[in-house]
Enzyme design. Structure first.
Site, PDB file in Angstrom:
ATOM      1  N   LEU A  19      19.311 -10.156 -18.791  1.00 25.42           N
ATOM      2  CA  LEU A  19      19.632  -9.045 -17.898  1.00 25.42           C
ATOM      3  C   LEU A  19      20.730  -9.405 -16.911  1.00 25.42           C
ATOM      4  O   LEU A  19      21.609  -8.587 -16.627  1.00 25.42           O
ATOM      5  CB  LEU A  19      18.376  -8.607 -17.140  1.00 25.42           C
ATOM      6  CG  LEU A  19      17.382  -7.740 -17.895  1.00 25.42           C
ATOM      7  CD1 LEU A  19      16.045  -7.706 -17.165  1.00 25.42           C
ATOM      8  CD2 LEU A  19      17.923  -6.327 -18.074  1.00 25.42           C
ATOM      9  N   ASP A  38      24.051 -19.178 -12.186  1.00 24.19           N
ATOM     10  CA  ASP A  38      23.004 -19.552 -13.130  1.00 24.19           C
ATOM     11  C   ASP A  38      22.862 -21.069 -13.121  1.00 24.19           C
ATOM     12  O   ASP A  38      23.852 -21.792 -13.170  1.00 24.19           O
ATOM     13  CB  ASP A  38      23.315 -19.072 -14.546  1.00 24.19           C
ATOM     14  CG  ASP A  38      22.052 -18.925 -15.384  1.00 24.19           C
ATOM     15  OD1 ASP A  38      21.434 -19.965 -15.710  1.00 24.19           O
ATOM     16  OD2 ASP A  38      21.669 -17.784 -15.700  1.00 24.19           O
ATOM     17  N   ASP A  73      21.300 -24.195  -7.135  1.00 26.92           N
ATOM     18  CA  ASP A  73      19.914 -23.745  -7.143  1.00 26.92           C
ATOM     19  C   ASP A  73      19.688 -22.827  -5.953  1.00 26.92           C
ATOM     20  O   ASP A  73      19.578 -23.268  -4.815  1.00 26.92           O
ATOM     21  CB  ASP A  73      18.989 -24.958  -7.064  1.00 26.92           C
ATOM     22  CG  ASP A  73      17.515 -24.599  -7.128  1.00 26.92           C
ATOM     23  OD1 ASP A  73      17.189 -23.396  -7.149  1.00 26.92           O
ATOM     24  OD2 ASP A  73      16.678 -25.527  -7.144  1.00 26.92           O
ATOM     25  N   ILE A  74      19.564 -21.534  -6.209  1.00 26.76           N
ATOM     26  CA  ILE A  74      19.461 -20.555  -5.122  1.00 26.76           C
ATOM     27  C   ILE A  74      18.068 -20.511  -4.496  1.00 26.76           C
ATOM     28  O   ILE A  74      17.855 -19.787  -3.530  1.00 26.76           O
ATOM     29  CB  ILE A  74      19.896 -19.142  -5.593  1.00 26.76           C
ATOM     30  CG1 ILE A  74      19.247 -18.758  -6.933  1.00 26.76           C
ATOM     31  CG2 ILE A  74      21.412 -19.106  -5.749  1.00 26.76           C
ATOM     32  CD1 ILE A  74      17.861 -18.217  -6.836  1.00 26.76           C
ATOM     33  N   ASN A 100      18.180 -11.759  -9.458  1.00 23.32           N
ATOM     34  CA  ASN A 100      17.673 -11.593 -10.815  1.00 23.32           C
ATOM     35  C   ASN A 100      17.091 -12.878 -11.404  1.00 23.32           C
ATOM     36  O   ASN A 100      16.334 -12.825 -12.365  1.00 23.32           O
ATOM     37  CB  ASN A 100      18.818 -11.079 -11.709  1.00 23.32           C
ATOM     38  CG  ASN A 100      18.472 -11.104 -13.177  1.00 23.32           C
ATOM     39  OD1 ASN A 100      17.773 -10.240 -13.679  1.00 23.32           O
ATOM     40  ND2 ASN A 100      18.962 -12.118 -13.890  1.00 23.32           N
ATOM     41  N   TYR A 171       3.461 -15.139 -12.094  1.00 24.44           N
ATOM     42  CA  TYR A 171       4.603 -14.226 -12.205  1.00 24.44           C
ATOM     43  C   TYR A 171       4.303 -12.878 -11.549  1.00 24.44           C
ATOM     44  O   TYR A 171       5.120 -12.335 -10.791  1.00 24.44           O
ATOM     45  CB  TYR A 171       4.936 -14.045 -13.684  1.00 24.44           C
ATOM     46  CG  TYR A 171       6.065 -13.094 -13.988  1.00 24.44           C
ATOM     47  CD1 TYR A 171       7.386 -13.434 -13.704  1.00 24.44           C
ATOM     48  CD2 TYR A 171       5.806 -11.866 -14.583  1.00 24.44           C
ATOM     49  CE1 TYR A 171       8.424 -12.561 -14.012  1.00 24.44           C
ATOM     50  CE2 TYR A 171       6.828 -10.993 -14.897  1.00 24.44           C
ATOM     51  CZ  TYR A 171       8.139 -11.340 -14.610  1.00 24.44           C
ATOM     52  OH  TYR A 171       9.155 -10.475 -14.914  1.00 24.44           O
ATOM     53  N   LYS A 175       6.252 -11.250  -8.360  1.00 28.07           N
ATOM     54  CA  LYS A 175       6.934  -9.964  -8.481  1.00 28.07           C
ATOM     55  C   LYS A 175       6.355  -8.919  -7.534  1.00 28.07           C
ATOM     56  O   LYS A 175       7.076  -8.046  -7.040  1.00 28.07           O
ATOM     57  CB  LYS A 175       6.876  -9.478  -9.932  1.00 28.07           C
ATOM     58  CG  LYS A 175       7.736 -10.300 -10.891  1.00 28.07           C
ATOM     59  CD  LYS A 175       9.191 -10.343 -10.450  1.00 28.07           C
ATOM     60  CE  LYS A 175      10.114 -10.915 -11.505  1.00 28.07           C
ATOM     61  NZ  LYS A 175      11.520 -11.015 -11.027  1.00 28.07           N
ATOM     62  N   THR A 205      14.515 -10.101 -23.493  1.00 24.30           N
ATOM     63  CA  THR A 205      15.172 -11.296 -22.959  1.00 24.30           C
ATOM     64  C   THR A 205      14.350 -12.516 -23.361  1.00 24.30           C
ATOM     65  O   THR A 205      13.278 -12.396 -23.955  1.00 24.30           O
ATOM     66  CB  THR A 205      15.270 -11.257 -21.419  1.00 24.30           C
ATOM     67  OG1 THR A 205      13.955 -11.386 -20.862  1.00 24.30           O
ATOM     68  CG2 THR A 205      15.901  -9.952 -20.942  1.00 24.30           C
TER      69      THR A 205
END
Length: 306
Positions: A19, A38, A73-74, A100, A171, A175, A205
């Protein structure tokens, strides 16, 4: 380049594949300059490579767009800070942030260890918070300097975060947290000219192929591919564009040709005794109220779930 994002600068995390890649390409096709972030990890966060980010940035430039790669690495303060700095150094401004990046480590709850819990919460929830905080600090400074931004943030939640998903407690929790973060950020940052929304996409994905197996297989040629990630990106592009003015604090589901406005938690049936309930009375009243309430969507993977 012309388009609804012409002249705007967007950052997309996790944009090397899936995505994120289609978001980055679609934003560039509509005129945005893009920072392609990324870390290049595997589906469970293992390893790392600079190649995916650089490939997508090169693909955008080959199509006549403007793009640079960021491979930090965010989910670290340093990586998130350098992400925003990269946009400012390369393009002189920042107009949109698309959070994302993420991966999954699926386990049933009794088999889910602390490391897998922490890793997934870290990349999804902290990986949204830190870039958002850095971008917000920049936009607040701009507003205080008299240059009020027309800025956008698009966060990525999931049906798992809205309804739950068997085998994905880490997860789903991350989220769901992103939804709360989105609502608070939309309220707090409006004064600085920032709109914050979230999407809950469904697409084929690396992250979803294990969960949904054959149900997301590509259809025969010439048939509309409802699970193609490219179907979600037009909504992201519009949410990043100036034309989305006035839309903030929303959660939108998107898959195939479908867009749904999610209405969130609202009080359903209510009873007020005007005095303290006994435990037995409270239980009986809850059962009565539930009988008149709208049923929740089933948890993904549970009986009756889609």
């Amino acid at each position: 380049m012309n388009g609804i994002c012409a002249g705007r600068v967007a950052v997309v995390t996790g944009a090397g594949r899936g995505l994120g890649r289609t978001h980055a390409l679609a934003l560039a096709a509509e005129g945005a300059a893009v920072v392609v972030n990324d870390l290049g990890t595997g589906p469970g966060g293992e390893g790392g490579s600079a190649d995916p980010a650089h490939r997508v940035a090169a693909e955008i430039r080959d199509r006549g767009g403007r793009a640079v790669a960021h491979t930090g690495d965010i989910a670290t303060a340093e990586g998130a800070a350098s992400l925003i700095t990269t946009a400012l150094d390369a393009f002189g401004r920042l107009d949109a942030l698309v959070n994302n990046a993420g991966f999954v480590r699926d386990r049933m709850l009794v088999n889910l260890d602390q490391e897998d819990w922490d890793a997934v919460i870290r990349v999804h929830l902290r990986g949204h918070f830190l870039p958002l905080r850095q971008a917000a600090a920049y936009w607040r400074a701009e507003a205080k300097a008299g240059r009020t931004p027309d800025a956008r943030v698009v966060n990525t939640t999931s049906g798992a975060g809205l309804s739950g998903s068997v085998g994905q407690a880490n997860y789903a929790a991350a989220k769901a947290g992103i939804v709360g973060l989105t609502l608070v950020a939309a309220a707090e940052l409006a004064r600085y000219g920032v709109q914050v929304n979230a999407i809950a996409p469904a697409a084929r994905t690396r992250m979803t192929e294990q969960v949904f197996a054959g149900s997301m297989a590509a259809p025969p040629d010439g048939t509309f591919d409802a699970m193609a990630p490219e179907n979600v990106s037009p909504l992201v592009v519009w949410l990043c564009a100036a034309g989305s003015a006035g839309v903030t604090g929303q959660v939108l589901e998107a898959d195939g040709g479908r867009i749904a406005v999610m209405e969130g938690w609202h009080p359903g049936p209510i009873s007020d005794k005007g005095d303290r309930w006994t435990p037995a009375e409270a239980g009986a009243e809850v059962r009565r109220l539930l009988a008149g309430a709208r049923a929740a969507r089933p948890v993904y993977g549970a009986g009756g779930a889609p």
